[in-house]
Design an enzyme around this catalytic site. Structure first.
Site, PDB file in Angstrom:
ATOM      1  N   ARG A 124       5.856  65.900  25.666  1.00 29.40           N
ATOM      2  CA  ARG A 124       7.278  66.193  25.484  1.00 29.40           C
ATOM      3  C   ARG A 124       7.666  67.660  25.650  1.00 29.40           C
ATOM      4  NH1 ARG A 124      10.680  63.986  20.866  1.00 29.40           N
ATOM      5  NH2 ARG A 124       9.335  65.188  19.501  1.00 29.40           N
ATOM      6  N   ASP A 125       6.713  68.572  25.811  1.00 24.92           N
ATOM      7  CA  ASP A 125       7.104  69.985  25.922  1.00 24.92           C
ATOM      8  C   ASP A 125       6.181  70.735  26.882  1.00 24.92           C
ATOM      9  OD1 ASP A 125       8.776  72.119  25.347  1.00 24.92           O
ATOM     10  OD2 ASP A 125       7.572  72.815  23.669  1.00 24.92           O
ATOM     11  N   LEU A 126       5.880  70.123  28.000  1.00 21.67           N
ATOM     12  CA  LEU A 126       5.044  70.799  29.000  1.00 21.67           C
ATOM     13  C   LEU A 126       5.831  71.920  29.660  1.00 21.67           C
ATOM     14  CD1 LEU A 126       3.070  67.974  30.868  1.00 21.67           C
ATOM     15  CD2 LEU A 126       2.157  69.776  29.417  1.00 21.67           C
TER      16      LEU A 126
END
Length: 777
Positions: A124-126
Site C-alpha cells: 500500500r505504500d511503495l
C-alpha cells in the site's frame, strides 16, 4: 528522539534517518553487540497490522527486508529491521537510469511484491524511499516499511486512505485495497527511473487528486519503447485490467503482453466538453454513464468530494440533481421515494449527508464510508490521534469527520451498511460518554485545587453551540470528542492506552495532579482521560517547581558557602580573642587588689590581723573573683571568636566613655579594639578616680568596710558571669536566622500544598461528585 525505556536499555540511538513517515519515526540504532539496525517506532494512535507481523518472518525473499523484531513498548508499536548502508532507491535516481538497470530493479521488485501478495499482504505504500539498496554493483534492492500494509482475506476491501499520494493508485482515493495498488506504484517508480523526474512534480495535492481521479498518466516521455510498454501496462487505470506479476514476468522474458485501456478514460475527454460523459442511457458522472447502482455507489465513494458538490451542491435547481432524480425514477425500487423525499431533498442535511444516504441505498453491501473514508469500529480510534496532530495531512479530515458523525448522528446511518450494525451501539455509548464527560468536566472545573491552566484542558464537548468564551474551554480541535468515540468503539483497547499514558510520577511534585490521579480508578476511563488531558500542565508545573528548587538549592549553597567562610574567619581569631579577654580582664584584677589594699589599710588597723593580714585575705578573695570573671570572658571569647570584641562588655563602657567627650575618644577606641593609639593612661586615670571616690565613701560610711568589700567582690564576679551568659545567649539568638544549618525551614522544600486548607478538594467523601456508571468520579 528518546526510545521507550524498555527499548532504551537494549538499543542506543545513533541518528534519526532523513526519511520520516507520517505514522512513525525511523531511527538508526545500535544494539548491545554493536550492530547497526533500523528501528521504526509508530506514533501514538497508529498500530501495525498484527497479521502482517505474523507473516513477514516466513516470506524468505531476498527482495523483502528481513524484520528482526516486532513488539510494543511504552504504548507504541515498533519494528527492528536490517540496515542498508547504501540508502534507498532515491539515491540512485539522480537522473534517468539505463534500461538494463531499470530491468534489473523491476525484476527484483516484482519478485518482492509477489512474495508479499502470495502471503496475502498488500504493501500500500511503495515508493523509492521504501525500497532499500542492499548492493550497488550489481544493484540489489529490497522492499521495506510495512506500516501501512494489510493482510487481505478477500481480493478487494476498503480501508484507511493513508498513502503517499504521488505513487497512489486511482482507486486508493476511496480507500480500496487490492494487490493491484502495489503494481500501479511499481509503474510510477519505473516511470520515474526511466525519465529521471518524480511524478506530479510541483503540483498541489488538490491537483494530484484531480489528475488521478480523472485522467490517465502520460507515458510519452518514456523514451525506451520497451519501458514505455511496461509503464503503460502497470499504469492502467482499471485495476482489473492492470498488469500484475504474470505480465511483468512475460515482459522481463522479452514478450509484449497486451495493454487494455478504457478509451474514455485514456482520452480524458469525449464529445461534449472536457471530462463530459458520453451520450446514452445512465447517470453521467466523472466522465462515464452509470446504469448499475452498485458501480455508481463505488464511483461516488472513490470521488466523494466531487460527487457531493456535483450532485447536491446547487440544491434541487442543479442539472446534476435533476439527472439523478430522473435516473432514480427508472429504478424499480419503491424505497427510492423515501430516499428522495426524506433525505435527498431535506434542507436539514448537508451535501455529504445526502450523499451518504444515497450510497447506502445504492449498495448497502459496501463497507460504510463517509467523506471517502471507511468508517468501521476499528477505524474510529485513529481519528483522535489525527485530530491531536495539526501537522498531519489527514488532520482536517479527521476533525470534520468526527464533528459530522456527532452533529448529524451519522453512525446510525452508517450502521445500515452490511456488517456495520455495531456502529449503532457505538453511537449510543458515545453519547452517554459525552454526557458523563461534560458532567465530570463541570465538577472538576469547580474544584479550587485545580489551576486554571488545567481546567482549560477539560473542555465541554459535543455542544451544539460554541461554549461561552472565558467560561468553558472549547474542544477545538475535537480531541476529547474523538477520544470518547474511540472509547465507545474500542473500550478495552482505549482504556488500556489511557492507563499507559498516565505518568503518575508528576504527583510527587504537583499535589493537585496527585489528587486527580489518586481519584482515577483504573476502571474509570473518563477520569483517566481527565488525568491524561491535564498531564501536560502537571508536567509544566513539575518542571517549574524543579527549576525553583534548583534555584533555591543554588541560593542555599551560596549562603552556606558564605557562612562557612565567615565561620572560618571567626574561628581563626578565637585564640586572639581569648588573649584579649584575659588582657582586658587584668585591669579588673588590679582593681580588686588595689581596692583590697586600700580597704585593708583603712579597716585593718584595729583588728588582730592587722593591715597585712586583711590584705592577704582580701587579696585571695579578689583573685578568686577575678578568676571567675576571667573564666566567663574566656568562655565567651572562645565561643564568639572574631566577633568577641564587638559584643563584649567593653563595648558598652567604651560607648559611654566616647560619649563623655572628645578627650575620652581615644579611650573608647582602645576599649573597642578599633584602630588608634592604644594607651592605658586614660583607662587608669578614670578608674583610679572612681576607685578613690568609692573607697572614701565606704570608709566614711561604715567601720565594717572590709567585710562589705569582701562581699562585693564575689557578688560582682557572679553578676559578671551571669551577664556573660546573657550576652552569649543574645549573640547566638541574633545570629541564628543567618545560620543555614539552623534555619526555620528546609531551603529545598517546595511550595505549600495547594490542596491544603479548610476543605478537601474532592469535597470530603465521594458523595458530592456527578454519577458515572453508578459511581462518583
Amino acid at each position: 528522539m528518546r526510545l521507550p525505556e524498555e527499548l532504551g536499555e537494549r538499543f542506543a540511538v545513533v541518528a534519526e534517518l532523513p526519511v520520516q513517515g507520517a505514522e512513525s519515526d525511523l531511527l538508526l540504532v545500535r544494539d548491545g553487540g554493536g550492530r547497526e539496525l533500523v528501528m521504526k517506532v509508530f506514533r501514538r494512535g497508529y498500530h501495525a497490522d498484527r497479521d502482517v507481523w505474523a507473516k513477514l518472518p516466513s516470506l524468505g525473499s531476498p527482495h523483502v527486508v528481513r524484520i528482526l523484531e516486532t513488539g510494543s513498548a511504552g504504548g507504541r508499536d515498533y519494528e527492528v529491521s536490517e540496515y542498508a548502508e547504501h540508502g534507498n532507491l532515491r539515491t540512485l535516481m539522480d537522473g534517468p537510469l539505463d534500461a538494463g538497470t531499470v530491468g534489473e530493479v523491476v525484476g527484483q521488485l516484482a519478485e518482492g511484491i509477489k512474495a508479499l501478495h502470495d502471503a496475502g499482504i498488500v504493501h500500500r505504500d511503495l515508493k523509492p524511499e521504501n525500497i532499500l539498496v542492499t548492493a550497488r554493483e550489481p544493484v540489489a534492492t529490497a522492499i521495506t516499511d510495512f506500516g501501512l500494509s494489510r493482510v487481505l482475506e478477500q481480493s478487494v476491501v476498503f480501508a484507511s486512505s493513508s498513502r503517499t499520494l504521488a505513487y497512489a493508485a486511482p482507486e486508493s482515493l476511496s480507500g480500496q485495497v487490492s494487490p493491484a495498488r502495489d503494481w500501479w506504484s511499481l509503474g510510477m517508480i519505473v516511470r520515474e527511473m526511466a525519465t529521471g523526474r518524480p511524478p506530479f512534480l510541483g503540483l498541489s495535492e488538490t491537483a494530484v487528486v484531480d489528475h488521478l481521479a480523472t485522467r490517465p498518466m502520460p507515458v510519452d516521455d518514456v523514451a525506451d519503447p520497451r519501458l514505455r510498454l511496461l509503464v503503460r501496462g502497470l499504469l492502467t487505470r482499471d485495476p482489473r485490467r492492470r498488469w500484475s506479476y504474470a505480465q511483468v514476468s512475460a515482459w522481463l522474458g522479452g514478450e509484449s503482453p497486451e495493454v487494455v485501456e478504457d478509451a474514455a478514460a485514456a482520452s480524458g475527454a469525449v464529445p461534449g466538453g472536457p471530462g463530459a460523459a458520453p451520450g446514452g442511457a445512465g447517470l453521467p458522472f466523472d466522465g462515464r454513464r452509470f446504469t448499475d447502482r452498485r458501480e455508481l455507489a463505488r464511483a461516488l465513494v472513490e470521488r466523494w468530494d466531487r460527487a457531493a458538490v456535483y450532485l447536491f451542491g446547487r440544491g434541487e435547481s442543479g442539472e446534476a440533481w435533476r439527472a439523478l432524480r430522473d435516473w432514480l425514477a427508472e429504478i424499480p425500487d419503491d424505497s427510492r421515494i423515501e430516499l428522495v423525499d426524506r433525505y435527498l431533498t431535506s434542507p436539514d442535511l448537508t451535501a455529504d449527508a445526502k450523499l451518504l444516504h444515497l450510497v447506502r441505498w445504492l449498495d448497502p453491501d459496501l463497507p460504510p464510508h463517509y467523506l471517502g473514508r471507511r468508517v468501521l469500529p476499528e477505524d474510529l480510534p485513529g481519528l483522535a490521534a489525527l485530530a491531536s496532530e495539526p501537522g498531519h495531512p489527514d488532520h482536517r479530515t479527521a476533525c470534520l469527520l468526527g464533528k459530522s458523525l456527532w452533529d448529524e448522528r451519522l453512525l446510525g446511518v452508517l450502521a445500515g451498511f452490511e456488517g456495520a450494525h455495531e456502529l449503532a451501539r457505538v453511537d449510543d455509548q458515545w453519547r452517554r460518554h459525552v454526557a458523563a464527560w461534560n458532567e465530570l468536566g463541570r465538577w472538576l472545573r469547580s474544584q479550587d485545587a485545580l489551576p486554571l491552566s488545567a481546567k482549560a484542558r477539560l473542555p465541554e464537548t459535543g455542544a451544539a453551540e460554541t461554549p461561552v468564551a472565558g467560561q468553558v474551554p472549547p474542544d477545538e480541535p475535537p480531541v476529547v470528542l474523538l477520544t470518547l468515540l474511540a472509547l465507545a468503539a474500542r473500550p478495552a483497547e482505549t482504556a488500556s492506552a489511557l492507563k499507559r499514558a498516565v505518568a503518575r510520577r508528576y504527583g510527587e511534585d504537583v499535589p493537585w495532579f496527585a489528587w486527580l490521579v489518586d481519584g482515577a480508578a483504573d476502571d474509570d476511563p473518563l477520569r483517566l482521560l481527565a488525568v491524561v488531558r491535564t498531564q501536560p500542565e502537571a508536567a509544566a508545573e513539575a518542571q517549574a517547581r524543579l527549576r525553583d528548587r534548583r534555584t533555591e538549592e543554588i541560593r542555599a549553597e551560596e549562603i552556606r558557602r558564605h557562612w562557612d567562610e565567615r565561620e572560618r574567619l571567626r574561628l581563626e581569631k578565637r585564640d586572639a580573642s581569648v588573649r584579649r579577654a584575659v588582657g582586658w580582664s587584668l585591669p579588673i584584677l588590679a582593681f580588686w587588689l588595689a581596692g583590697s589594699w586600700v580597704i585593708a589599710q583603712l579597716s585593718g588597723g584595729g583588728t588582730k590581723l592587722g593591715p597585712s593580714g586583711w590584705f592577704v585575705m582580701l587579696g585571695v578573695v579578689a583573685v578568686l573573683a577575678w578568676a571567675v570573671q576571667c573564666a566567663a570572658e574566656v568562655f565567651v571569647a572562645r565561643a564568639q571568636g572574631g566577633e568577641y570584641l564587638p559584643h563584649g562588655p567593653w563595648a558598652l563602657l567604651s560607648r559611654a566613655l566616647s560619649a563623655s567627650g572628645r578627650g575620652m575618644n581615644k579611650v573608647g577606641q582602645v576599649m573597642r579594639g578599633t584602630p588608634g593609639k592604644r594607651s592605658f593612661v586614660p583607662f587608669a586615670l578614670v578608674f583610679g578616680v572612681m576607685f578613690a571616690l568609692l573607697l572614701i565613701a565606704l570608709a566614711a560610711a561604715t567601720p565594717a568596710g572590709g567585710l562589705l568589700w569582701m562581699l562585693v567582690m564575689p557578688a560582682a564576679a557572679v553578676a559578671h558571669a551571669v551577664a556573660a551568659g546573657i550576652r552569649l545567649h543574645r549573640w547566638r539568638t541574633a545570629r541564628a536566622p543567618a545560620d543555614p544549618t539552623r534555619g526555620p525551614a528546609d531551603p529545598t522544600s517546595g511550595p505549600a500544598d495547594p490542596t491544603s486548607g479548610p476543605a478537601d478538594p474532592a469535597g470530603g467523601p465521594e458523595t458530592h461528585g456527578p454519577l458515572f456508571d453508578g459511581r462518583t468520579p
